[in-house]
Design an enzyme around this catalytic site. Structure first.
Site, PDB file in Angstrom:
ATOM      1  N   CYS A   7     -21.800   0.422  21.342  1.00 34.28           N
ATOM      2  CA  CYS A   7     -21.182   1.679  21.803  1.00 34.28           C
ATOM      3  C   CYS A   7     -19.870   1.377  22.514  1.00 34.28           C
ATOM      4  O   CYS A   7     -18.862   2.063  22.309  1.00 34.28           O
ATOM      5  CB  CYS A   7     -22.112   2.444  22.744  1.00 34.28           C
ATOM      6  SG  CYS A   7     -23.374   3.418  21.906  1.00 34.28           S
ATOM      7  N   ASP A  30     -17.527 -10.258  13.074  1.00 29.59           N
ATOM      8  CA  ASP A  30     -18.657 -10.803  13.815  1.00 29.59           C
ATOM      9  C   ASP A  30     -18.171 -11.989  14.645  1.00 29.59           C
ATOM     10  O   ASP A  30     -17.364 -12.801  14.206  1.00 29.59           O
ATOM     11  CB  ASP A  30     -19.764 -11.246  12.845  1.00 29.59           C
ATOM     12  CG  ASP A  30     -21.101 -11.447  13.545  1.00 29.59           C
ATOM     13  OD1 ASP A  30     -22.024 -10.635  13.306  1.00 29.59           O
ATOM     14  OD2 ASP A  30     -21.220 -12.412  14.339  1.00 29.59           O
ATOM     15  N   HIS A  98     -28.166  -1.193  17.939  1.00 28.50           N
ATOM     16  CA  HIS A  98     -27.231  -0.131  17.549  1.00 28.50           C
ATOM     17  C   HIS A  98     -26.985  -0.363  16.060  1.00 28.50           C
ATOM     18  O   HIS A  98     -26.546  -1.451  15.664  1.00 28.50           O
ATOM     19  CB  HIS A  98     -25.936  -0.246  18.374  1.00 28.50           C
ATOM     20  CG  HIS A  98     -24.885   0.776  18.055  1.00 28.50           C
ATOM     21  ND1 HIS A  98     -24.349   1.614  19.025  1.00 28.50           N
ATOM     22  CD2 HIS A  98     -24.258   1.092  16.889  1.00 28.50           C
ATOM     23  CE1 HIS A  98     -23.434   2.400  18.456  1.00 28.50           C
ATOM     24  NE2 HIS A  98     -23.371   2.088  17.154  1.00 28.50           N
ATOM     25  N   HIS A 100     -26.050  -1.198  12.510  1.00 24.90           N
ATOM     26  CA  HIS A 100     -24.871  -1.888  11.972  1.00 24.90           C
ATOM     27  C   HIS A 100     -25.204  -2.518  10.630  1.00 24.90           C
ATOM     28  O   HIS A 100     -26.329  -2.945  10.400  1.00 24.90           O
ATOM     29  CB  HIS A 100     -24.356  -2.955  12.941  1.00 24.90           C
ATOM     30  CG  HIS A 100     -25.384  -3.973  13.361  1.00 24.90           C
ATOM     31  ND1 HIS A 100     -26.324  -3.715  14.328  1.00 24.90           N
ATOM     32  CD2 HIS A 100     -25.626  -5.232  12.933  1.00 24.90           C
ATOM     33  CE1 HIS A 100     -27.098  -4.775  14.492  1.00 24.90           C
ATOM     34  NE2 HIS A 100     -26.705  -5.718  13.644  1.00 24.90           N
TER      35      HIS A 100
HETATM   36  P1  AMP Z   1     -28.232  -8.416  14.258  1.00 23.44           P
HETATM   37  O1  AMP Z   1     -28.846  -9.760  14.546  1.00 23.44           O
HETATM   38  O2  AMP Z   1     -28.407  -7.926  12.862  1.00 23.44           O
HETATM   39  O3  AMP Z   1     -28.617  -7.398  15.304  1.00 23.44           O
HETATM   40  O4  AMP Z   1     -26.650  -8.659  14.368  1.00 23.44           O
HETATM   41  C1  AMP Z   1     -25.959  -8.685  15.559  1.00 23.44           C
HETATM   42  C2  AMP Z   1     -24.653  -9.403  15.286  1.00 23.44           C
HETATM   43  O5  AMP Z   1     -23.743  -9.081  16.319  1.00 23.44           O
HETATM   44  C3  AMP Z   1     -24.758 -10.934  15.268  1.00 23.44           C
HETATM   45  O6  AMP Z   1     -24.348 -11.427  13.989  1.00 23.44           O
HETATM   46  C4  AMP Z   1     -23.807 -11.378  16.388  1.00 23.44           C
HETATM   47  O7  AMP Z   1     -23.087 -12.537  16.050  1.00 23.44           O
HETATM   48  C5  AMP Z   1     -22.907 -10.176  16.529  1.00 23.44           C
HETATM   49  N1  AMP Z   1     -22.274  -9.976  17.831  1.00 23.44           N
HETATM   50  C6  AMP Z   1     -22.881 -10.007  19.048  1.00 23.44           C
HETATM   51  N2  AMP Z   1     -21.979  -9.714  20.014  1.00 23.44           N
HETATM   52  C7  AMP Z   1     -20.789  -9.495  19.394  1.00 23.44           C
HETATM   53  C8  AMP Z   1     -19.475  -9.143  19.845  1.00 23.44           C
HETATM   54  N3  AMP Z   1     -19.196  -8.953  21.140  1.00 23.44           N
HETATM   55  N4  AMP Z   1     -18.502  -9.006  18.922  1.00 23.44           N
HETATM   56  C9  AMP Z   1     -18.755  -9.195  17.611  1.00 23.44           C
HETATM   57  N5  AMP Z   1     -19.964  -9.504  17.124  1.00 23.44           N
HETATM   58  C10 AMP Z   1     -20.963  -9.658  17.998  1.00 23.44           C
HETATM   59 ZN    ZN Z   2     -24.961   2.012  20.936  1.00 22.43          ZN
END
Ligand code: AMP
Ligand code: ZN
Length: 114
Positions: A7, A30, A98, A100
């Site tokens: 968010c 990512d 969230h 994605h």
């Molecule tokens: P999931 O495991 O499917 O919930 O994916 C979450 C993803 O968010 C992971 O691939 C992380 O590397 C990525 N992630 C976590 N924090 C950040 C951030 N601040 N900016 C960009 N990607 C992020």
């Molecule tokens: Zn959110």
């Protein structure tokens, strides 16, 4: 008080490497890429996961997939191929609650999700 990381990224309160944005969707790189192209595509509205989407919000899937096409084109994987993945819940390994999609590409991938 909403303490959700995505968010905050969607609202521009936390910096990210944005590659696409419209009224309802944001796409950004990512932090720990698993492929040469690894983009996260999120709705700006807080929805926890696919299974939490309810009737008034199903249009978000069209918005996310429209954005995925834009991103695939801008990242030069539209023709070569790409993977769209969404992890839904604990067993799927969802770490950020969230909704994605991961858009992955830029190399030939194998298929073994488990
Ligand atoms: P999931 O495991 O499917 O919930 O994916 C979450 C993803 O968010 C992971 O691939 C992380 O590397 C990525 N992630 C976590 N924090 C950040 C951030 N601040 N900016 C960009 N990607 C992020
Ligand atoms: Zn959110």
């Amino acid at each position: 008080m909403n303490d959700c990381l995505f968010c905050k990224i969607g609202a521009g309160q936390i910096k990210s490497d944005v590659v696409y944005e419209d009224q309802r969707v944001m796409a950004f790189r990512d932090l720990t890429p698993k492929a040469p192209v690894h983009i996260l595509i999120i709705p700006k509205k807080h929805i926890e996961r696919v299974s939490a989407v309810t009737e008034p919000d199903f249009g978000i899937f069209a918005d996310l997939h429209r954005a995925a096409q834009h991103v695939a084109k801008s990242q030069n994987v539209f023709e070569s191929g790409f993977r769209l993945i969404t992890n839904n819940g604990k067993d799927a390994g969802q770490t950020v609650n969230h909704l994605h999609y991961h858009l992955l590409g830029g190399k030939a991938m194998t298929w073994s999700p488990v």
